[in-house]
Scaffold this motif. Structure first.
Motif, PDB file in Angstrom:
ATOM      1  N   CYS A  48       0.812  -1.222   0.000  1.00 39.90           N
ATOM      2  CA  CYS A  48       0.000   0.000   0.000  1.00 39.90           C
ATOM      3  C   CYS A  48       0.844   1.270   0.000  1.00 39.90           C
ATOM      4  CB  CYS A  48      -0.949   0.016   1.196  1.00 39.90           C
ATOM      5  SG  CYS A  48      -0.152   0.305   2.789  1.00 39.90           S
ATOM      6  N   CYS A  53      -1.275  -1.721   5.353  1.00 36.72           N
ATOM      7  CA  CYS A  53      -1.454  -3.157   5.072  1.00 36.72           C
ATOM      8  C   CYS A  53      -0.457  -4.049   5.779  1.00 36.72           C
ATOM      9  CB  CYS A  53      -1.413  -3.407   3.573  1.00 36.72           C
ATOM     10  SG  CYS A  53       0.250  -3.391   2.870  1.00 36.72           S
ATOM     11  N   CYS A  56       4.979  -4.685   4.242  1.00 36.28           N
ATOM     12  CA  CYS A  56       6.383  -4.291   4.160  1.00 36.28           C
ATOM     13  C   CYS A  56       7.106  -4.378   5.498  1.00 36.28           C
ATOM     14  CB  CYS A  56       6.454  -2.856   3.660  1.00 36.28           C
ATOM     15  SG  CYS A  56       5.714  -1.713   4.860  1.00 36.28           S
ATOM     16  N   CYS A  68       7.708   1.005   4.487  1.00 34.73           N
ATOM     17  CA  CYS A  68       7.201   1.890   3.433  1.00 34.73           C
ATOM     18  C   CYS A  68       6.975   3.302   3.935  1.00 34.73           C
ATOM     19  CB  CYS A  68       5.889   1.359   2.856  1.00 34.73           C
ATOM     20  SG  CYS A  68       4.460   1.595   3.938  1.00 34.73           S
TER      21      CYS A  68
END
Ligand code: FES
Ligand code: FES
Lengths: 167, 814
Positions: A48, A53, A56, A68
């Protein structure tokens, strides 16, 4: 604090999975992109790029963190663990094996992040309840499994029986 | 579900103790080790060609606007930017893609003179890296002339609504009525007529991996090579080649090794494949593009939104004698192929689980200023079963019959199978009464009804909802042409069938490899394939390697290839069984020759070719590799090498002049029950119970089946409770992040109980039916029925968010 120039690349050193790595990053390069495209550790996935989400997730100095939503230069000098650190050669560790036994993954795109969160979680909470597992998991989105297998896998890895939640 | 671990290396079985069959066992997945260790490779992990440049896409901020000018000079001046391509430039290399519907509207993957939804591509920047490419987007000056937008589908049908496509003159891009049987007489003779208005929102499957494309144009000869996470249906490949103006063999599509989920939506990557092909051609460099989440939510694909009315005629005893559907389908800005397939996929099973013979259907295809619709989990089934099953619960209430009982009175009898539906499907097998017995038992339905009474007596809001569906699987490639009139179809050439292709080989060292055409995205196709081949050849699943990548230049494939329509377990497995049998036969002939016995006396077991009932045996590797090392001395009629290509098709003909068609190979069935309690103060819904009974035919790998069923349910749960692609009245997109577009997390998933009542399908070699859609098609109906029951009103629609439920509560109070 060192001042970095916006449009030039800076050397970034970090220990990743126990090995010293050095790469180059502009200050705005995300840690996820650095791990993947600069260091070639493609096991960490991006779902995302806005911190929701959990795909990562890596461990930065032992703490599960979204790669991220931070820059590679911020992790200069840190010790990072990614999914590539878990197995011993070809042998899956207990958590990975529990994922396999419990069909806790389908496409596997969300899996690396969940494994890293669960690794840190089980260290802090070695005998979790199902609710605790679900709470921890709620920081991750999996679109394939409906989470059931993941919950069972984490409980199994913790050596705890799933409490009547098994479908 | 308790499953004993089955070792896949034969170690459960020292000779003599191998399992009778690998199929039917919960063999652990072959796919998992690579995924768990981070070594599986997805499209964004690939740099398949040297000299890659990176693309970023400028997108329309307006729902509807004329593009009057684009000035890219500042972007082009940025160091590291390789080029900027606009819609006008793309149009020189790309033709618009037509739909099967006779409309002048053509789909283009980039706006040319007009933007028609927020997020529609307007220009593509190609630069040294993605960061730079995105910098350059900010430097492109686009002048727009905003137009009024048509957002709501029903409003978009009005004469004075803003028109999206001037060539069409109206937003109604298609309108067809199909009549099966004699609904008019049935309505005339009905004892009761019941009617329900419904609306189901547009939402989206949002796999965790977004779209990714690497496109490379080479000249002399002109050829496009594309690596992507496209998943078919490969009927789109000839359409893409046509759009690019090249023969099919000049558009080479290669899929990545791993794909991070799809649920259908990755069909939509086709639009970006052709766009980036054109960009690569114009700029003369290979181009890589990975969609970000905002792009995916705003501009990839939506499930069809549908509103309308279901009307049903009942005899005095509750027999459903006729159905009438009036559907307004919100298609988004284009009819992007394979649309309007979502509207016609269920056309030949509009009877659902019931014996109703007379059905009238009217479909409007309406274009609106929103992202086009496409494959999403449940494809067309969610919308249809939402309308039918909401109607059935509502009718039960109107007729004062228990909703389970009303359904029981109307189920197709188990002895009526194979059952030909009014729409032309031949439903293979089922025992719906038994399925509902199982549902009632698992849910303890009678006790649950008592509980509802008790709760209500305490002043609580408690409701029970039922829904059931058939699950068509293995699509007939001809069904989409139901969107055409019989006359139009007669002119445009017949379409039928459902091809599946597989290659099974044994190499000179004895390694067995299978190549599939099913482009999975996490469904375990490699594992199940290895189970099938292991059974046929008497080896273990670990001995079988399975390749699931497709390369259209080197793999066998056809228009039916891909991962959609619950295709794998009914169509692809048939090809694998057939191919594996052919290889087994060849190996037996070769073994008989070496063992000097009759072919019929050879069995393939435990890695050996053995004379039945003796211990005279040769290792399978030794037998098979002779085809490579000693081809001159093979028995008569045996070809050298082992490389067996098998293509099978389902025997499904195209639509008849009466608009009937057998849409699918098998028809599974699903029966769901939901019980909810609603907090009268806040509108919070607690799902107390959710039970789901499935007939998936034979379970090829129970653990994988279970995973598909739970995953499908959670998609349906998301659609029922949270997920919606929201726009304001000007068409601004409001759900562009995962903080706005809410997918269920582990905390939102209730207890979910699954039961199985399998009736083996006579239509497939293994008796399996399809199962990928599952309760994704039903949970919106079952849960909305439960909430409607709790609230005592039928005029509600998903998603059943807390603010909406709260508003309904206030309205009811007032
Ligand atoms: S990719 Fe980092 S949280 Fe989603
Ligand atoms: S396994 Fe596919 S998203 Fe979790």
């Amino acid at each position: 604090m060192t001042r970095l120039s916006g449009n030039s690349k800076h050397s970034v050193r970090m220990t990743v999975n126990g090995r010293a790595h050095e790469g180059y990053a502009e200050p705005r390069m995300l840690l996820a992109d650095f791990l993947r495209h600069e260091l070639g550790l493609y096991g960490t996935h991006v779902g995302c790029e806005h911190g929701v989400c959990g795909a990562c997730t890596v461990l930065i100095d032992g703490v599960p963190s979204r790669s991220c939503t931070q820059y590679a230069v911020q992790a200069d000098g840190a010790s990072i663990e990614t999914v590539e650190s878990l197995a011993d050669g070809d042998t899956l560790n207990a958590l990975q094996a529990a994922f396999r036994n419990n069909h806790a993954l389908q496409c596997g795109f969300c899996t690396a992040g969940i494994l890293m969160s669960a690794t840190a979680f089980l260290e802090e909470t070695p005998a979790p309840t199902e609710l605790q597992v679900r709470e921890m998991l709620s920081g991750h989105i999996c679109r394939c499994t409906g989470y059931d297998g993941i919950v069972r896998a984490i409980l199994e890895a913790a050596g705890v029986q799933a409490e009547g939640k098994a479908a | 579900m308790a499953e004993t671990e089955v070792p896949t290396d034969g170690s459960s079985g020292k000779p003599g103790r191998w399992p009778d069959r690998w199929i039917g066992k919960s063999v652990p997945r072959k796919e998992d080790a690579a995924l768990l260790t981070g070594s599986a490779r997805f499209i964004d992990d690939m740099e398949p060609v040297a000299g890659l440049r990176h693309a970023a896409i400028l997108r329309s901020p307006y729902a509807h606007a004329k593009i009057t000018s684009i000035d890219a000079s500042a972007a082009l001046a940025l160091s590291g930017v390789y080029g900027v391509v606009t819609g006008e430039q793309v149009a020189e290399y790309l033709r618009g893609i037509p739909s099967v519907v006779r409309t002048p509207i053509r789909f283009m993957p980039i706006a040319i003179d007009k933007a028609r939804f927020v997020g529609e591509p307007v220009a593509v920047v190609v630069a040294r890296d993605r960061y730079l490419a995105e910098d350059a987007l900010d430097l492109i000056e686009v002048e727009y002339e905003p137009l009024d937008a048509a957002i709501d589908a029903e409003a978009a049908m009005a004469d004075d609504a803003p028109v999206l496509h001037d060539v069409a003159g109206s937003n109604v891009a298609g309108h067809r009525t199909i009549i099966n049987g004699d609904p008019e007489s049935a309505f005339d003779e009905a004892a009761h007529v019941v009617s329900l208005d419904f609306h189901i929102q547009r939402y989206s499957s949002t796999p965790m991996e977004t779209y990714g494309v690497v496109a490379n144009f080479e000249s002399v000869p002109d050829r496009y090579t594309v690596w992507s996470n496209f998943q078919g249906p490969f009927v789109i490949q000839p359409l893409m080649a046509g759009a690019l103006g090249v023969p099919g063999n000049r558009l080479r599509l290669i899929t990545a090794q791993a794909s991070g989920g799809s649920f259908g939506i990755k069909q939509g990557v086709a639009a970006y494949i052709v766009l980036l092909c054109a960009v690569s051609r114009i700029l003369g460099v290979p181009v890589k593009w990975t969609e970000d989440r905002l792009e995916h939510l705003a501009a990839s694909s939506a499930a069809t939104g549908r509103s309308g009315t279901v009307t049903g005629a009942f005899a005095a005893d509750g027999e459903l004698t006729a159905l009438r559907f009036r559907n307004i389908n919100d298609m988004g800005a284009f009819l992007r192929p394979p649309e309007p397939a979502s509207v016609y996929r269920m056309q030949s099973t509009l009877n659902g689980c019931y014996g109703v013979q007379n059905i009238h259907t009217e479909n409007y295809l309406v274009v609106t200023n929103k992202v086009p619709v496409g494959l999403n989990r449940g494809y067309g089934g969610t919308q249809f079963f939402y309308s039918l099953e909401r109607f059935m619960d509502h009718a039960a209430r109107e007729l004062n019959i228990d909703p389970v009982d009303l359904r029981r009175r109307n189920f197709i009898d188990k002895d009526a199978f194979p059952y030909e539906t009014p729409g032309g499907s031949v439903m293979d097998a089922g025992d719906y009464q038994k399925c509902v017995d199982e549902l009632e038992a698992r849910a303890d339905y009678q006790a649950l009804k008592k509980r509802r009474d008790e709760k209500r007596a305490e002043g609580k809001l408690y409701g029970i909802g039922i829904a059931c569906a058939v699950e068509p699987s293995g699509s007939n490639m001809g069904y989409v042409s139901l969107a055409q009139t019989p006359e139009e179809r007669a002119k445009s050439g017949a379409k039928s069938g459902a091809n599946s292709s597989v290659v099974i080989s044994m190499d000179p060292s004895g390694g067995v490899t299978v190549q599939l055409d099913s482009t999975p995205n996490g469904q375990g196709h490699a594992t199940v394939t290895a189970q099938i081949v292991a059974d046929a050849l008497g080896i273990t699943p670990d001995d079988v390697d399975v390749i699931t990548e497709i390369d259209t230049m080197t793999s066998p494939w056809s228009i039916g290839s891909g991962n959609y329509g619950n295709r794998f377990s009914v169509a692809v497995t048939d090809a694998v069984v057939e191919g594996a049998d052919r290889v087994a036969r060849k190996l037996k002939i070769m073994a008989a020759d070496q063992l000097e016995c009759a072919v019929e006396d050879v069995e393939l077991v435990e890695g050996q070719a053995r004379i039945v009932g003796s211990d005279k045996a040769l290792s399978l590797t030794r037998v098979g590799t002779q085809a490579h090392w000693n081809p001159v001395n093979l028995p008569d009629g045996v070809e050298p090498g082992i490389y067996e290509t098998t293509t099978v098709t389902a025997d499904l003909d195209g639509p008849t002049p009466e608009d009937t068609v057998a849409s699918s190979v098998t028809y599974g069935a699903i029966f769901d029950l939901a019980a909810v309690e609603i907090d009268a103060e806040t509108g919070r819904i607690t799902i107390e119970k959710y039970v789901s009974v499935h007939d998936v035919g034979e379970l090829l790998n129970p653990k994988i089946v279970e995973g598909q069923i739970i995953g499908g349910f959670v998609h349906g749960l998301g659609g029922a409770m949270f997920e919606e692609m929201t726009y304001d009245e000007d068409g601004n997109f409001l759900s562009g992040t995962f903080a706005d577009y809410l997918c269920p997390t582990a905390m939102e998933v209730p207890d979910f109980e699954v039961g199985h009542v399998p009736t083996p399908s006579p239509k497939t070699k293994l008796g399996a039916k399809g199962l990928g859609d599952g309760s994704s098609m039903l949970a919106p109906a079952a849960l909305t029925n439960a909430v409607a029951d709790a609230l005592g009103r039928a005029d509600i629609s998903p998603p059943l968010t807390m603010p909406k439920v709260w508003r309904w509560l206030q309205e009811t109070k007032a």
